[in-house]
Scaffold this motif. Structure first.
Motif, short mmCIF file in Angstrom:
data_model
loop_
_atom_site.label_atom_id
_atom_site.label_comp_id
_atom_site.label_asym_id
_atom_site.label_seq_id
_atom_site.Cartn_x
_atom_site.Cartn_y
_atom_site.Cartn_z
N SER A 77 -34.90 80.66 16.88
CA SER A 77 -35.43 81.56 17.90
C SER A 77 -35.75 80.78 19.16
N ALA A 78 -36.08 81.51 20.25
CA ALA A 78 -36.44 80.83 21.49
C ALA A 78 -37.63 79.89 21.29
N LYS A 79 -38.66 80.37 20.58
CA LYS A 79 -39.82 79.51 20.37
C LYS A 79 -39.47 78.31 19.52
N GLY A 80 -38.62 78.51 18.51
CA GLY A 80 -38.21 77.40 17.67
C GLY A 80 -37.46 76.34 18.45
N ALA A 81 -36.55 76.78 19.33
CA ALA A 81 -35.76 75.84 20.14
C ALA A 81 -36.66 75.11 21.13
N GLU A 82 -37.61 75.83 21.72
CA GLU A 82 -38.50 75.20 22.70
C GLU A 82 -39.43 74.20 22.05
N ILE A 83 -39.92 74.51 20.86
CA ILE A 83 -40.76 73.56 20.13
C ILE A 83 -39.96 72.33 19.73
N ALA A 84 -38.71 72.55 19.28
CA ALA A 84 -37.88 71.42 18.90
C ALA A 84 -37.63 70.48 20.08
N ALA A 85 -37.50 71.04 21.27
CA ALA A 85 -37.21 70.22 22.44
C ALA A 85 -38.44 69.45 22.93
N SER A 86 -39.62 70.09 22.90
CA SER A 86 -40.81 69.44 23.46
C SER A 86 -41.70 68.78 22.42
N GLY A 87 -41.71 69.35 21.20
CA GLY A 87 -42.61 68.86 20.16
C GLY A 87 -44.06 69.23 20.40
N LYS A 88 -44.30 70.20 21.31
CA LYS A 88 -45.67 70.58 21.67
C LYS A 88 -45.78 72.09 21.77
N ALA A 89 -47.01 72.58 21.60
CA ALA A 89 -47.28 74.01 21.75
C ALA A 89 -48.78 74.22 21.95
N ALA A 90 -49.12 75.43 22.36
CA ALA A 90 -50.52 75.83 22.49
C ALA A 90 -50.66 77.22 21.89
N LEU A 91 -51.88 77.55 21.46
CA LEU A 91 -52.13 78.87 20.90
C LEU A 91 -53.51 79.35 21.30
N VAL A 92 -53.69 80.67 21.26
CA VAL A 92 -55.00 81.28 21.46
C VAL A 92 -55.20 82.34 20.38
N LEU A 93 -56.32 82.26 19.69
CA LEU A 93 -56.79 83.32 18.81
C LEU A 93 -57.93 84.02 19.54
N HIS A 94 -57.83 85.35 19.72
CA HIS A 94 -58.87 86.09 20.42
C HIS A 94 -59.30 87.27 19.57
N TRP A 95 -60.62 87.40 19.38
CA TRP A 95 -61.16 88.50 18.59
C TRP A 95 -62.10 89.32 19.45
N LYS A 96 -61.61 90.49 19.87
CA LYS A 96 -62.42 91.36 20.74
C LYS A 96 -63.69 91.81 20.04
N SER A 97 -63.60 92.07 18.73
CA SER A 97 -64.77 92.56 17.99
C SER A 97 -65.89 91.52 17.95
N LEU A 98 -65.54 90.25 17.92
CA LEU A 98 -66.53 89.17 17.88
C LEU A 98 -66.86 88.60 19.26
N ARG A 99 -66.03 88.96 20.24
CA ARG A 99 -66.16 88.39 21.58
C ARG A 99 -66.06 86.86 21.53
N ARG A 100 -65.02 86.41 20.83
CA ARG A 100 -64.80 84.97 20.69
C ARG A 100 -63.31 84.66 20.80
N GLN A 101 -63.03 83.41 21.12
CA GLN A 101 -61.65 82.95 21.08
C GLN A 101 -61.61 81.45 20.76
N ILE A 102 -60.45 81.03 20.26
CA ILE A 102 -60.18 79.62 20.01
C ILE A 102 -58.88 79.28 20.72
N ARG A 103 -58.92 78.21 21.51
CA ARG A 103 -57.71 77.70 22.17
C ARG A 103 -57.34 76.37 21.54
#
Length: 201
Positions: A69-95
């Protein structure tokens, strides 16, 4: 940090993240493990999409996808990624930001086998991120794969997991008057100890 208490307390950011996810599983209506995954293409242009977090391990965040997939190819090329988990019910997020390695051994085989048959056949049928003539073409491919692979299809070589090993994890919680609480855990490499800093909102 003297004021890092309550939901921010702990000496292991992965344990904190697992605790927050467990709370979200009690309060979020749909997909508490949904996360925004960011990568960059070869020109440096960012890409972001929603995927499902499979697990938070001892030192990484794990999700599964088509490696072609596009994400798979991009990860293979850079070896890096970022993510965000956001929970509206808790008013919290993790980056999270970090380096990425494949999870394509027995653990990936076991997870693939645990998925529904339709999901496993879909993984075989879909050439993820590639042009598709029509929905009918896709369903015809599903029918062909179903006949060819039978009731227990093995994991395709092009499908498996990615482990994001963080060099940075930020925990954010909503605060009164938009004075949010933010603590970032940073380390130079995966061998270094974490440094924890409170950030201004």
């Amino acid at each position: 940090m003297s004021d890092r208490s309550g939901k921010f307390a702990g000496d292991d950011p992965f344990e904190i993240a697992r605790a927050w996810l467990a709370e979200a599983e009690e309060t979020e209506i749909n997909d508490p493990n949904a996360m925004a995954l960011a990568t960059v293409d070869q020109s440096g242009l960012p890409n972001v999409r929603m995927v499902l977090l499979k697990s938070i391990g001892a030192d990484s965040f794990v999700f599964y996808t088509n490696y072609e997939s596009a994400k798979g190819a991009e990860i293979a090329a850079s070896g890096k990624a970022a993510l965000v988990l956001h929970w509206k019910s808790l008013r919290r997020q993790i980056r999270v930001r970090g380096t990425v390695t494949r999870e394509d051994g027995p653990e990936a085989d076991a997870y693939f086998a645990s998925r529904s048959l339709k999901s496993r056949l879909g993984a075989w049928a879909s050439k993820q991120s590639q042009p598709l003539g029509s929905r009918a073409d896709l369903m015809a491919e599903v029918a062909r794969v179903t006949a060819a692979k039978g009731p227990n299809p093995p994991r395709p070589a092009y499908w498996g997991g990615f482990r994001i090993a963080p060099v940075e994890i930020e925990f954010w919680a909503d605060g009164a008057f938009r004075l949010h609480d933010r603590f970032v855990w940073r380390r130079e490499t995966h061998e270094n100890a974490w440094e924890i800093t409170r950030l201004s909102p």
